[in-house]
Scaffold this motif. Structure first.
Motif, short mmCIF file in Angstrom:
data_model
loop_
_atom_site.label_atom_id
_atom_site.label_comp_id
_atom_site.label_asym_id
_atom_site.label_seq_id
_atom_site.Cartn_x
_atom_site.Cartn_y
_atom_site.Cartn_z
N PHE A 22 -13.96 17.44 -13.12
CA PHE A 22 -13.04 17.47 -11.99
C PHE A 22 -12.90 18.90 -11.47
CE2 PHE A 22 -11.90 13.96 -14.75
CZ PHE A 22 -11.71 12.91 -13.87
N GLY A 23 -12.87 19.05 -10.16
CA GLY A 23 -12.68 20.38 -9.61
C GLY A 23 -12.80 20.40 -8.10
N VAL A 24 -12.84 21.60 -7.56
CA VAL A 24 -13.06 21.84 -6.13
C VAL A 24 -14.27 22.75 -6.02
CG1 VAL A 24 -12.08 22.75 -3.99
CG2 VAL A 24 -10.59 21.57 -5.63
N VAL A 25 -15.23 22.38 -5.20
CA VAL A 25 -16.48 23.15 -5.13
C VAL A 25 -16.21 24.55 -4.60
CG1 VAL A 25 -17.94 21.13 -4.85
CG2 VAL A 25 -16.99 22.24 -2.84
N GLY A 26 -17.08 25.48 -4.97
CA GLY A 26 -16.98 26.86 -4.51
C GLY A 26 -18.21 27.62 -4.91
N ASP A 27 -18.40 28.79 -4.33
CA ASP A 27 -19.67 29.49 -4.47
C ASP A 27 -20.09 29.76 -5.91
OD1 ASP A 27 -17.58 31.23 -4.77
OD2 ASP A 27 -18.34 32.76 -3.38
N ARG A 48 -8.71 17.44 -4.31
CA ARG A 48 -8.16 18.23 -3.21
C ARG A 48 -7.37 19.43 -3.71
NH1 ARG A 48 -9.27 16.12 1.89
NH2 ARG A 48 -10.78 14.46 1.54
N HIS A 49 -7.06 19.47 -5.00
CA HIS A 49 -6.33 20.60 -5.58
C HIS A 49 -6.78 20.74 -7.03
CE1 HIS A 49 -3.15 23.34 -6.74
NE2 HIS A 49 -2.64 23.32 -5.53
N GLU A 50 -7.06 21.97 -7.45
CA GLU A 50 -7.51 22.19 -8.82
C GLU A 50 -6.46 21.81 -9.86
OE1 GLU A 50 -9.90 25.08 -6.27
OE2 GLU A 50 -7.78 24.47 -6.42
N GLU A 51 -5.18 21.90 -9.52
CA GLU A 51 -4.16 21.47 -10.47
C GLU A 51 -4.32 20.00 -10.80
OE1 GLU A 51 0.73 21.11 -10.78
OE2 GLU A 51 -0.16 22.53 -9.37
N ALA A 52 -4.59 19.19 -9.78
CA ALA A 52 -4.84 17.76 -10.01
C ALA A 52 -6.08 17.57 -10.88
CB ALA A 52 -5.00 17.03 -8.68
N ALA A 53 -7.09 18.40 -10.66
CA ALA A 53 -8.32 18.31 -11.46
C ALA A 53 -8.03 18.56 -12.94
CB ALA A 53 -9.35 19.32 -10.94
N ALA A 54 -7.21 19.56 -13.22
CA ALA A 54 -6.89 19.87 -14.62
C ALA A 54 -6.05 18.77 -15.25
CB ALA A 54 -6.16 21.22 -14.69
N LEU A 81 -5.87 26.01 -11.54
CA LEU A 81 -6.04 25.18 -12.73
C LEU A 81 -4.88 25.32 -13.72
CD1 LEU A 81 -9.80 25.87 -13.59
CD2 LEU A 81 -8.89 23.74 -12.66
N LEU A 82 -4.17 26.42 -13.63
CA LEU A 82 -3.29 26.83 -14.72
C LEU A 82 -2.27 25.78 -15.14
CD1 LEU A 82 -2.42 30.62 -14.31
CD2 LEU A 82 -3.36 29.48 -16.32
N ASN A 83 -1.56 25.18 -14.19
CA ASN A 83 -0.48 24.28 -14.58
C ASN A 83 -1.01 23.06 -15.34
OD1 ASN A 83 2.42 23.78 -14.48
ND2 ASN A 83 1.88 21.99 -13.24
N GLY A 84 -2.09 22.49 -14.85
CA GLY A 84 -2.69 21.36 -15.56
C GLY A 84 -3.22 21.75 -16.92
N MET A 423 6.33 18.82 -12.89
CA MET A 423 6.34 17.83 -11.83
C MET A 423 4.90 17.49 -11.45
SD MET A 423 9.37 19.12 -9.24
CE MET A 423 9.03 17.83 -8.04
N ALA A 424 4.74 16.38 -10.76
CA ALA A 424 3.49 16.02 -10.05
C ALA A 424 2.35 15.64 -10.97
CB ALA A 424 3.07 17.16 -9.12
#
Length: 577
Positions: A22-27, A48-54, A81-84, A423-424
């Protein structure tokens, strides 16, 4: 043929039977996403958000028993990523995070988006390292994976943007096998624990997640001692079904029977739990604690006998040392109180409660708009959900209602941010769970505040047509904060939410949206949500004035609520105290 850094890592994920990243693409991640594109058994899930990915990666780890994997690109991508990742760390579940970094030659120059990842992840990770040379693989990867699995935590590998596609000179497969240790205490410690237990007339068990793998032994100990079993929230899964000793949870989300069982015991036996709320441990009890983590012993309540070991082997060795009890009065007293409380809760949760005499009087005080009571929503979900459903819950009132009205019988599973308290979490954890098995029912108990915080990943659910059932407890409030304010006599302030019609939002995103505004619509709405194929968002307007009475309400809390309500009624429009 030589493999790149990215290919070595992705090949290792396949060996570990990881199914999703899980993640968000980047260079900086391009070499990894390209390797995943070519992989046979690993799928890239663009969130759509790295927190969700984690959060999703942590959920998969908890459900599958293997490591979860997420990725974030340079700088902000990794920070997100940190919170997840903190949730995974606090939940004790292994997650591997691949973090991007600026090109190696630019590290330390305050380059665009550069962040010191080793410093950033220092607190959350049991292992962290930056790959500066392809020659470090596969060795560094092996250490990272074994650290995460062996210590039940997060490992972070940072990969500079120009390193991921470099060839690894030692082209051997990563060796990742790891057997989890199992231990039992020495005989003198077991004898001491047995002596303490045998000297007590009334014993209560406080059972946590660490005992879930020892259900048979835990039930056998309760039977031998005639001991009521108080469950932590994480022990609902595994101990609620077919358990004649269970008396529910203690603490703010608990019930009077569990509090009574704790208060009236001579001795408490803590099995695989680090239940953190010190105020809910009674004073003056003899305590035996079994936990695999030595630093957990005695940090919540003074412990007389510490057994640093696994629950299963410990109880098997302890059983013959413990004398059977013929007196069932302590167990019977707790169970009778638990049954009485459950019946009262079910009456309160009945959809037609407010149409009866008592309900009409009560609703005139706390539910004048005749909105749905959240208890009724939670109970209705419990009755239609599958016996093997996976439940996730947002921190706050959604968890309160789930804990009281959803029973983890059968093969149901339960996850939430029960240690970090973020939360979330519910929706992205449900996303990760549903990817593991599209045919298994996944139900997310979402607060309106939690859902709106990471609302964008509803699109991820839509894109992949994940059949998640998203239940929104829409009380237009940060409900737990409201309760905390009123409990100490403060008027509600800053907790009101200006929500959209979440069902309409879901519909606009291509997800079936159902909205329930009154109790008469509840049962039909729930049935429609669970009978509709594909993803569904059920937005239920619930009563914001509902109070979850704690297991042992105090006079001070009662006065606090009274004072708060008076202040709320007398406050002028726009007044902020």
């Amino acid at each position: 043929m030589a493999r790149t850094v990215a290919q070595v890592i992705v090949d290792a994920l396949e060996e570990l039977q990881v199914k999703h990243v899980f993640g968000v693409v980047g260079d900086a991640l391009n070499p990894f996403t390209d390797a995943i594109r070519r992989a046979e058994t690993v799928e890239w899930v663009g969130c759509r958000h790295e927190e969700a990915a984690a959060f999703a990666a942590g959920a998969q780890s908890q459900l599958s028993g293997t490591i979860g994997v997420c990725m974030g690109t340079v700088g902000p991508g990794s920070i997100h990523l940190l919170n997840g990742l903190y949730d995974a760390a606090k939940s004790g579940t292994p997650v591997l995070a691949i973090a991007g970094q600026v090109p190696l030659a630019d590290v330390g120059t305050d380059y665009f988006q550069e962040v010191d990842n080793d410093l950033l992840f220092r607190d959350v990770a049991v292992f962290r390292a930056t790959i500066t040379s392809p020659a470090q693989l596969p060795g560094l990867l092996e250490i990272a994976v074994r650290s995460a699995i062996g210590r039940g935590g997060v490992a972070v590998l940072t990969v500079p943007g120009d390193v991921g596609d470099q060839e690894v000179p030692d082209d051997r497969p990563a060796r990742l096998s790891l057997t989890r240790p199992s231990s039992r205490p020495d005989d003198p410690a077991l004898d001491e624990a047995a002596e303490l237990i045998n000297s007590a007339d009334r014993v209560t068990l406080l059972v946590g997640r660490g005992a879930r793998g020892a259900r048979t032994e835990t039930l056998a100990l309760a039977e031998r001692l005639g001991a009521p079993m108080v469950l932590t929230l994480k022990a609902k899964e595994g101990f609620e079904g077919d358990n004649p000793f269970e008396v529910g949870q203690t603490g703010l989300i608990g019930n009077p029977a569990a509090a009574w069982a704790m208060d009236h015991a001579d001795a408490l036996v803590l099995l695989g739990t680090d239940f953190p709320y010190r105020d809910w441990y009674p004073d003056g009890k003899k305590v035996v604690q079994v936990d695999t983590v030595a630093e957990h012993i005695g940090r919540r309540v003074p412990v007389d006998v510490a057994l640093t070991a696994d629950v299963g082997p410990t109880l098997r060795a302890l059983m013959d040392r413990v004398e059977p009890s013929e007196d069932r009065s302590h167990l019977d007293g707790a169970r009778e109180r638990f049954a009485t409380w459950q019946k009262a809760q079910h009456r309160l949760a009945a959809p037609d409660h407010d149409r009866g005499l008592v309900g009409k009087v009560r609703s005139a005080l706390d539910n004048r708009e005749h909105l749905v009571r959240p208890e009724a929503l939670a109970l209705a979900i419990n009755e239609v959900a599958a016996d093997d459903a996976v439940f996730t819950s947002d921190t706050g009132m959604a968890t309160v209602w789930l804990s009281r009205f959803v029973r983890m019988h059968g093969k149901r599973r339960l996850m939430g941010s029960y240690n970090l308290g973020s939360m979330a979490n519910a929706m992205p954890q449900a996303l990760g769970a549903q990817f593991l098995d599209r045919d298994r029912q996944v139900v997310a108990f979402c607060g309106d505040g939690g859902l709106s915080m990471l609302l964008g990943d509803l699109i991820t659910i839509r894109t992949h047509r994940l059949p998640v059932k998203i239940i929104v407890f829409d009380n237009r409030r940060l409900g737990m904060v409201k309760l905390e304010q009123e409990q100490v006599g403060l008027p509600e302030f800053g907790t009101e939410l200006d929500n959209p019609d979440f069902a309409a939002v879901a519909t606009a995103l291509g997800i079936t949206g159902i909205r329930v505004t009154h109790s008469g619509e509840l049962i039909d709405g729930v049935n429609r949500a669970f009978s509709t194929p594909g993803p569904v968002l059920l937005d239920v307007l619930t009563n914001p004035e509902e109070i979850a009475v704690p297991a042992k309400p105090t006079v001070e809390q009662g006065w606090g609520f009274a004072i708060a309500k008076v202040k709320e009624m007398l406050r002028s429009p726009g007044e902020t105290d």
